[in-house]
Motif scaffolding. Structure first.
Motif, short mmCIF file in Angstrom:
data_model
loop_
_atom_site.label_atom_id
_atom_site.label_comp_id
_atom_site.label_asym_id
_atom_site.label_seq_id
_atom_site.Cartn_x
_atom_site.Cartn_y
_atom_site.Cartn_z
N VAL A 51 21.26 10.44 31.98
CA VAL A 51 22.58 10.48 32.61
C VAL A 51 22.46 10.91 34.07
CG1 VAL A 51 24.81 11.69 32.63
CG2 VAL A 51 23.86 10.84 30.47
N TRP A 52 21.63 11.93 34.34
CA TRP A 52 21.48 12.40 35.71
C TRP A 52 20.94 11.29 36.60
CZ3 TRP A 52 22.66 14.74 39.77
CH2 TRP A 52 21.76 15.04 40.79
N GLN A 53 19.96 10.55 36.13
CA GLN A 53 19.43 9.44 36.94
C GLN A 53 20.52 8.41 37.21
OE1 GLN A 53 15.60 7.72 35.83
NE2 GLN A 53 16.41 5.66 36.20
N ALA A 54 21.38 8.15 36.23
CA ALA A 54 22.41 7.13 36.38
C ALA A 54 23.46 7.52 37.41
CB ALA A 54 23.06 6.85 35.02
N VAL A 55 23.90 8.78 37.40
CA VAL A 55 25.03 9.17 38.24
C VAL A 55 24.60 9.77 39.57
CG1 VAL A 55 26.44 9.59 36.18
CG2 VAL A 55 25.24 11.52 37.26
N THR A 109 34.95 15.57 39.58
CA THR A 109 33.64 14.94 39.69
C THR A 109 33.26 14.24 38.40
OG1 THR A 109 32.85 16.56 41.32
CG2 THR A 109 31.17 15.40 40.03
N ASN A 110 33.34 14.97 37.31
CA ASN A 110 32.88 14.42 36.04
C ASN A 110 33.81 13.36 35.50
OD1 ASN A 110 30.41 15.87 35.62
ND2 ASN A 110 31.65 17.70 35.41
N LEU A 111 35.10 13.47 35.76
CA LEU A 111 36.01 12.44 35.28
C LEU A 111 35.67 11.10 35.92
CD1 LEU A 111 38.42 11.53 33.65
CD2 LEU A 111 39.92 12.31 35.52
N ILE A 112 35.43 11.09 37.21
CA ILE A 112 35.13 9.83 37.89
C ILE A 112 33.75 9.31 37.49
CG2 ILE A 112 34.77 8.73 40.12
CD1 ILE A 112 36.77 10.84 41.27
N LEU A 114 31.69 10.05 34.94
CA LEU A 114 31.45 9.74 33.54
C LEU A 114 32.36 8.61 33.04
CD1 LEU A 114 30.76 13.32 32.17
CD2 LEU A 114 29.13 11.56 32.94
N THR A 115 33.52 8.43 33.68
CA THR A 115 34.31 7.24 33.39
C THR A 115 33.57 5.99 33.84
OG1 THR A 115 36.43 8.42 33.50
CG2 THR A 115 36.49 6.04 33.84
N ALA A 116 32.96 6.06 35.02
CA ALA A 116 32.16 4.92 35.49
C ALA A 116 31.02 4.62 34.53
CB ALA A 116 31.63 5.21 36.89
N LEU A 117 30.36 5.66 34.06
CA LEU A 117 29.25 5.47 33.13
C LEU A 117 29.75 4.90 31.80
CD1 LEU A 117 26.26 5.87 32.49
CD2 LEU A 117 26.79 8.22 31.80
N ARG A 118 30.84 5.44 31.28
CA ARG A 118 31.36 4.94 30.00
C ARG A 118 31.74 3.47 30.11
NH1 ARG A 118 36.40 4.01 28.70
NH2 ARG A 118 37.33 5.48 30.19
N ARG A 119 32.46 3.11 31.16
CA ARG A 119 32.93 1.73 31.28
C ARG A 119 31.75 0.77 31.49
NH1 ARG A 119 38.43 1.01 32.21
NH2 ARG A 119 38.26 -0.52 33.91
N ALA A 120 30.70 1.24 32.16
CA ALA A 120 29.52 0.41 32.31
C ALA A 120 28.83 0.21 30.95
CB ALA A 120 28.56 1.04 33.31
N LEU A 121 28.71 1.28 30.18
CA LEU A 121 28.07 1.17 28.86
C LEU A 121 28.89 0.30 27.91
CD1 LEU A 121 26.85 4.83 28.33
CD2 LEU A 121 25.45 2.84 28.86
N GLU A 122 30.20 0.37 28.03
CA GLU A 122 31.07 -0.44 27.18
C GLU A 122 31.10 -1.91 27.61
OE1 GLU A 122 34.44 2.94 26.01
OE2 GLU A 122 34.71 1.66 27.76
N GLY A 123 30.67 -2.19 28.84
CA GLY A 123 30.79 -3.54 29.36
C GLY A 123 32.20 -3.90 29.76
N THR A 124 33.03 -2.89 30.05
CA THR A 124 34.41 -3.14 30.47
C THR A 124 34.42 -3.82 31.83
OG1 THR A 124 35.10 -1.14 29.32
CG2 THR A 124 36.64 -2.06 30.94
N GLY A 245 33.85 9.09 25.50
CA GLY A 245 35.22 8.68 25.24
C GLY A 245 36.14 9.87 25.08
N THR A 246 35.70 10.87 24.31
CA THR A 246 36.52 12.06 24.11
C THR A 246 36.78 12.78 25.43
OG1 THR A 246 35.76 12.38 21.84
CG2 THR A 246 36.64 14.31 22.97
N PHE A 247 35.73 12.95 26.22
CA PHE A 247 35.88 13.72 27.45
C PHE A 247 36.60 12.96 28.55
CE2 PHE A 247 33.16 16.75 25.50
CZ PHE A 247 33.33 17.93 26.19
N THR A 248 36.35 11.64 28.70
CA THR A 248 36.95 10.92 29.82
C THR A 248 38.32 10.36 29.49
OG1 THR A 248 35.85 8.83 29.25
CG2 THR A 248 34.70 10.33 30.76
#
Length: 269
Positions: A51-55, A109-112, A114-124, A245-248
């Motif tokens: 996760v750290w490498q990704a963000v 910070t984390n909302l933005i 980790l939302t970016a990470l979640r949506r990327a993982l979901e393929g949104t 999903g729960t956090f974002t």
């Protein structure tokens, strides 16, 4: 149902490899503590380094700081309330305001990110708005007092903290801000009076949804900067998506308006 503590590796208990990532997160964000979502991800082998490498790129190049400021300015808040006279001494007000600012910066910070990470993982599909300005990362905030453990609080104070968490519905998470405010034992039971409508369950849900929608736009603008390195390690993809999903969608966006409302109340007079 009372919210329980989420599994986590606390900063004082982190092994060297996790402690190094915690230090990097603090340095890049200017937040002197590591938020609960990262402390929980650290319990899943191999996940926090991934996760750290990704963000890391948007966090370090200033674009996240610009997105964070833009999101904070756009979040709608209920009408302001007044802090009761003599509720806090001048020194206590400064201390609590510093703690609130720490959580505001960390949550935004984390909302933005980790939302970016979640949506990327979901393929949104991304729907980016204007890119955020790249601004100089702000200076490190002062270190707050240690985070208490829920089980170590006196029963009445623990119940007050859990009652605040229960206003958010059955998320299974005790927001760390409420727990941290237990350093001032009068605050958790008094907080509904201080924040008024901002802590009504319906207002929490409305503020959560508004913050989540705003964050999704900011997140999509930052998604091209993420550095995703293959799949989530060790088969933890489903678990990571579930907790993101729960956090974002619930925990962090609900706390953003509350933290901003607390900052506004403390800034009065």
């Amino acid at each position: 149902m009372a919210a329980a503590a989420l599994p986590e590796i606390r900063e004082a208990e982190a092994p060297p490899d996790i402690a190094a990532i915690y230090a990097a997160l603090r340095e890049a964000s200017g937040v002197p503590l590591v938020n609960l979502i990262h402390r929980h991800l650290a319990t899943l082998p191999g996940v926090l380094p991934w996760v750290w490498q990704a963000v890391r790129p948007p966090l370090e190049d200033g674009r996240l700081a610009g997105a964070r400021d833009r999101l904070a300015a756009a979040v709608p808040l209920p009408p302001a309330t007044l802090l009761p006279e003599n509720a806090l001494s001048a020194a206590e007000r400064r201390e609590v305001a510093a703690l609130a600012e720490t959580y505001n910066r960390g949550n935004l910070t984390n909302l933005i990110l980790l939302t970016a990470l979640r949506r990327a993982l979901e393929g949104t599909p991304a729907e980016p708005g204007p890119p955020p300005p790249a601004i100089a990362p702000p200076a490190m905030l002062p270190m707050p007092p240690p985070l208490p453990k829920l089980a170590a609080l006196p029963p009445a104070l623990a119940a007050a903290v859990q009652a605040l968490a229960a206003r958010h519905g059955d998320t299974g998470v005790v927001p760390s801000l409420y727990l941290h405010l237990a350093h001032w034992p009068g605050i958790p039971p008094a907080l509904p009076g201080w924040l008024g409508a901002a802590l009504d369950p319906a207002a929490i849900a409305a503020g959560r949804d508004a913050a989540r929608r705003l964050a999704e736009r900011e997140a999509d603008a930052l998604r091209p900067a993420l550095a995703l390195a293959g799949e989530v390690p060790n088969g933890h993809g489903p678990a990571v998506l579930a907790v993101l999903g729960t956090f974002t969608r619930q925990v962090i966006p609900a706390m953003v308006p509350i933290g901003l409302a607390l900052r506004r109340v403390l800034a009065q007079g």
